[in-house]
Design a protein around this motif. Sequence first.
Motif, PDB file in Angstrom:
ATOM      1  N   SER A   6       4.356  14.508  17.977  1.00  0.00           N
ATOM      2  CA  SER A   6       5.302  13.247  17.889  1.00  0.00           C
ATOM      3  C   SER A   6       5.460  12.776  16.455  1.00  0.00           C
ATOM      4  O   SER A   6       6.485  12.558  16.178  1.00  0.00           O
ATOM      5  N   LEU A   7       4.613  13.039  15.651  1.00  0.00           N
ATOM      6  CA  LEU A   7       4.648  12.884  14.245  1.00  0.00           C
ATOM      7  C   LEU A   7       5.504  13.633  13.551  1.00  0.00           C
ATOM      8  O   LEU A   7       6.361  13.188  12.767  1.00  0.00           O
TER       9      LEU A   7
ATOM     10  N   ALA B 196       0.759  -1.370  -0.011  1.00  0.00           N
ATOM     11  CA  ALA B 196       0.079   0.172  -0.160  1.00  0.00           C
ATOM     12  C   ALA B 196       0.951   1.426  -0.212  1.00  0.00           C
ATOM     13  O   ALA B 196       0.527   2.139  -0.897  1.00  0.00           O
ATOM     14  N   ARG B 197       1.931   1.359   0.853  1.00  0.00           N
ATOM     15  CA  ARG B 197       2.855   2.355   0.772  1.00  0.00           C
ATOM     16  C   ARG B 197       3.523   2.417  -0.395  1.00  0.00           C
ATOM     17  O   ARG B 197       3.795   3.891  -0.783  1.00  0.00           O
TER      18      ARG B 197
ATOM     19  N   GLY C 206       0.778   9.024  10.622  1.00  0.00           N
ATOM     20  CA  GLY C 206       1.900   8.457  11.254  1.00  0.00           C
ATOM     21  C   GLY C 206       2.141   7.201  10.757  1.00  0.00           C
ATOM     22  O   GLY C 206       3.424   6.803  10.836  1.00  0.00           O
ATOM     23  N   SER C 207       1.200   6.390  10.300  1.00  0.00           N
ATOM     24  CA  SER C 207       1.469   5.004   9.867  1.00  0.00           C
ATOM     25  C   SER C 207       2.522   5.130   8.622  1.00  0.00           C
ATOM     26  O   SER C 207       3.511   4.424   8.300  1.00  0.00           O
ATOM     27  N   LEU C 208       1.911   6.032   7.739  1.00  0.00           N
ATOM     28  CA  LEU C 208       2.716   6.119   6.220  1.00  0.00           C
ATOM     29  C   LEU C 208       3.824   6.837   6.583  1.00  0.00           C
ATOM     30  O   LEU C 208       4.673   6.661   5.726  1.00  0.00           O
ATOM     31  N   GLY C 209       4.074   7.814   7.533  1.00  0.00           N
ATOM     32  CA  GLY C 209       5.311   8.414   7.681  1.00  0.00           C
ATOM     33  C   GLY C 209       6.400   7.453   8.163  1.00  0.00           C
ATOM     34  O   GLY C 209       7.672   8.066   8.196  1.00  0.00           O
TER      35      GLY C 209
END
Length: 535
Positions: A247-248, A168-169, A202-205
């Motif tokens: 945090s991101l 997906a990324r 956050g997940s994709l980062g």
Amino acid sequence: MADADSLSEALNAISVSTELIEEELKPHLDTLLAMLLEKKKGAAVEIASSGVLPTLAQSLRRKSPLTNQVALVVAEMAREAAVRDPCIDAGLVTVLVPLLNSTDEELLLHTGRAIGRICFDNTAQQDELVHSGVIPRLVDIMKLHPENDPLVNVCLLALCNLADMDTAREALVEVAVAEVLTAQLKRAPDAERRHLILEVLGSLGESDMLKLQFVESGVPEALSEMIRGLQGGSDPHDLCSIKIASSLIVSLLLGDESMQKCFGEGKGVVYQDVLSWLQSSNNQLQLSGALAIANFARNDSNCVKMLELGVVPHILTLLEQHVDEGDVSVQHAGLSALRNLAIPASNKVRMLEDGVTERIRTLLRSDMPPVQFKLLGTLRMMVDGQENAATVLGKDEVLLSRVMEWCEARDHAGVRGEANRLLAALIRHSRAPEVISAVTKADGVRHLISMATSEHVIMQNEALVALAIASAIDIDSMEESFRKAELLPTLQKMLEDPVGAVEFKHNEGRNGISKPEGDTHQAVWSLQHQASHTG
């Protein structure tokens, strides 16, 4: 009972239908939908087990006037986990995916919900979705219908569920997902939407390629802007958004290119906001601010620039706020930032002139091992190559007393190791008789001798060089400690060990022992010579 009868009648009618005539099926679909919307217990399972799912799939494949209604029935039915596998087996996902190309917003909504629910927590199906090209379509839908909040929410939920997958990324790298997410973040109507977007970001980062795309598309600036708008309030949801967003930003700064873009030679919006976080009353922003500074301080150029711009006093003030019963995480992060800033030699001189070591000595009274560990490492970095600083600290009885305590920290090997390394550094970098005398008086020589037999070669090297320097300058003060520790047999064993001798030689320089201190193997010979002439 009447509801059960009407449901059974509708299911029977649908199951025997072969022509899929709209006028015949619609009232029966209305019955199914009514039962599902009223959340009649067992209705979804009964529908799935009745044998009508292939008929529903066939209807969707034909894209008839019933398509919207059938998609809604499937979406409502798939709320129940027990019917998801039967829906997959009936081929419903396969026929639903093409419907995402529709221009009908209502159909897109029902289809997105149906697919999302059926494939929830099903890695195999999610992988198939990605390979079928669903990722670009989700992004396109948000681009085309940015103000349709229910539809955007469905797309965000789908991305959230798929974001941990590498496939997906990879697919998202090819589309401008950062721009879409940034636009949605700026118009998020509530905290729930904000959190959903932040979770996706956050997940994709975590992907280095997407991290850079995010920075180039202005994601950090959008996050900073959001934080500015939420600061000062006490709403728990807003505070949670601040925590996630700050945090991101810290996470995005882990990439070298992305970090440098955000720094902008000290003029970047994100860097300026980070400085303001250090002065905030919000502990989470203080923590993120200190961590961000530590990330910015990953190269000498940035370190020198930040020192010129006056970041150090802000960090010192922050540390002083948390000395007594403060936030350990903030102290740890603040010391990490100072340590990184102190790496360039020119910065060490400037920081020493500004009284940094005096101000961080207040942390000596900390009882928290993580703070002790970072403090010791920071002090060691500050005296590296700095004769005057090493001399001043090496004569400080309060400091030496605390370091002696930490040299015996049996419950925390990290603190014990850093305390020993600082002790050796004070002698190595000062080469001062008064420091050697103070260390001897504080009973520090026995710790250096113990360190010289450490299993870690770097620590062995540092201890042996410190002992060699000390014995060469003031053998008389070292004599008793050498005798008590039976140093001579230990040194003889080291010299006779061919592996150890090679390690000493090959770790010279690479492990941070400066050339003027001499070869460590030579230090062992020198120590043996000195020890053999004591007593």
